[in-house]
Enzyme design. Structure first.
Site, PDB file in Angstrom:
ATOM      1  CE1 TYR A  44      -4.040   1.573  -0.402  1.00  0.00           C
ATOM      2  CE2 TYR A  44      -3.532   2.713   1.648  1.00  0.00           C
ATOM      3  CZ  TYR A  44      -4.322   2.569   0.515  1.00  0.00           C
ATOM      4  OH  TYR A  44      -5.373   3.415   0.287  1.00  0.00           O
ATOM      5  CE  LYS A  99     -20.201 -19.980 -16.951  1.00  0.00           C
ATOM      6  NZ  LYS A  99     -21.183 -20.785 -17.678  1.00  0.00           N
ATOM      7  N   GLY A 201     -33.990 -19.053 -28.538  1.00  0.00           N
ATOM      8  CA  GLY A 201     -33.414 -18.082 -27.622  1.00  0.00           C
ATOM      9  C   GLY A 201     -31.929 -17.963 -27.841  1.00  0.00           C
ATOM     10  CG  ASN A 291     -29.465 -29.871 -17.939  1.00  0.00           C
ATOM     11  OD1 ASN A 291     -29.714 -31.052 -17.718  1.00  0.00           O
ATOM     12  ND2 ASN A 291     -28.265 -29.436 -18.255  1.00  0.00           N
TER      13      ASN A 291
END
Length: 407
Positions: A44, A99, A201, A291
């Site tokens: 820092y 994810k 889609g 799914n």
């Protein structure tokens, strides 16, 4: 043999997994030492001022002095969460964390998951554009069509880092890789295959567009949405469906599938009957990818066709079409190449790398990971397994090599 866990047991196991020993699936870990006063002066103030000045002089220095080059944002508005629908941004957070775990596990890419409460596509676009300097890439996730197309296009045009909508392009890559190999097994080629796609889609449109880029013929593709075949007489088509409007007298899914070589389903459960599969051409390919419940169960399809190659989105059947085969490795290649965008040639390179890998002998460690004694290219093995260690060796370099040179 022990009984499989009940639905209640599965639910409790999933909740416990996410809650204990600490909530969530992610944490931030320091990559530099921070044990002494000297470390703090570098981490820092005052040491941090030096890279700040370098980046102010040359923005590309951010890739040298910060984590930008290995950091991806996984971003959603929660409008199309898995198969659960529009449950809002906060409810999407477990999926976005998941994810992130996959990015890290399979390609060693760091992720911040970001859930955006956006009132409109433009609000979402402006939010992502405003935070984009933090990241080396943007992965859009679980955003409903047709807004996802507008969002992905606008951000791709505005930003100088790769923008990738996994529900579009990630799914398309895996479908195309599997389909090339399925057709090979069946003695057919993409250029002459008659294809029916149920679902117009994000996944369906992107998959069909990528197939066209790879040599499929537009006149051989029939796209079917909730109102039936997309044909030239319809006046209710949005701009993304209009290019697929065909001159045809077929109106229903059942009519579309007569004589088809390929069925790709990215729609909903139990929409395809055994009679529809029976009406397809000899040696057909059926990708029933809804799914958790596919458009038709493999047992039902195999009962009426013994010359079938079948894939689903499920791990408990052969030939799982799983996006984890794509997005970590595509992003790894894009980040390694310092690409500003992910282009169709990069996606096609990923398709071919995946397809070719599945045609090679399977290493023993993959067999061991899945409890198998043998596995070889053919009717029940058209895509690599996610834990194949060769994926990270093959797919990212292929994607990086196909990236445009942008000096």
């Amino acid at each position: 043999m022990s009984e499989p866990p009940s639905r209640s047991e599965q639910r409790q196991a999933a909740l416990a997994y996410h809650e204990f020993p600490r909530p969530g699936k992610l944490a931030v870990t320091a990559t530099k030492p921070c044990a002494t006063a000297a470390d703090l002066t570098l981490a820092y103030s005052p040491g941090v001022a030096e890279p700040v000045r370098e980046i102010a002089r040359d923005p590309n220095a951010a890739y040298r002095y910060t984590n930008k080059g290995n950091l991806v944002a996984v971003i959603s508005d929660g409008s199309a969460i898995l198969g659960l629908g529009n449950l809002g941004p906060l409810a999407s957070k477990p999926v976005m964390e998941g994810k992130a775990v996959l990015f890290k596990r399979f390609a060693d890419i760091d992720v911040y998951d970001i859930e955006v409460a956006a009132s409109s596509p433009q609000h979402f676009i402006e939010t992502v554009a405003a935070i984009a300097p933090t990241f080396g890439g943007i992965n859009l996730e679980d955003i409903a069509a047709p807004h996802c197309f507008e969002i992905e296009k606008a951000l791709t045009e505005r930003l100088d880092i790769p923008v990738f909508h996994d529900d579009q392009h990630g799914t398309a890559v895996i479908i195309c890789a599997g389909l090339i190999n399925a057709l090979k097994v069946q003695g057919k080629v993409l250029e002459s295959a008659r294809i029916v796609c149920l679902g117009a889609g994000a996944a369906g449109l992107a998959s069909m567009n990528l197939l066209l880029s790879m040599g499929a013929r537009a006149e051989n593709i029939l796209l079917v949405d909730s109102k039936g075949v997309i044909h030239s007489g319809r006046t209710d088509l949005n701009p993304y469906k209009q290019p697929f409007a065909r001159e045809t007298d077929r109106r229903t899914l059942a009519e579309a599938m007569v004589g088809a070589d390929v069925f790709v389903g990215v729609s909903g459960p139990n929409l395809v009957t055994p009679e529809m599969v029976r009406s397809m051409a000899p040696r057909p390919v059926v990708f029933a990818l809804a799914n958790p419940d596919p458009e038709i169960r493999p047992e039902a399809a195999h009962a009426v066709r013994d010359d079938l190659v079948m894939a689903t989105g499920r791990s408990d059947y052969p030939n799982q079409v799983n996006n984890v085969l794509g997005f970590p490795f595509i992003f790894r290649g894009a980040l390694d190449a310092r690409a500003k965008r992910i282009t169709p040639p990069m996606l096609i390179a990923a398709v071919h790398a995946l397809a070719e890998l599945a045609q090679e002998p399977v290493p023993p460690e993959v067999l061991a990971a899945y409890g198998l004694t043998a596995l070889s290219f053919g009717r029940d093995y058209i895509l690599p397994k996610p834990f194949d260690p060769r994926l990270i060796e093959r797919v990212p370099p292929a994607v990086a090599a196909a990236a445009p040179c942008e000096g």
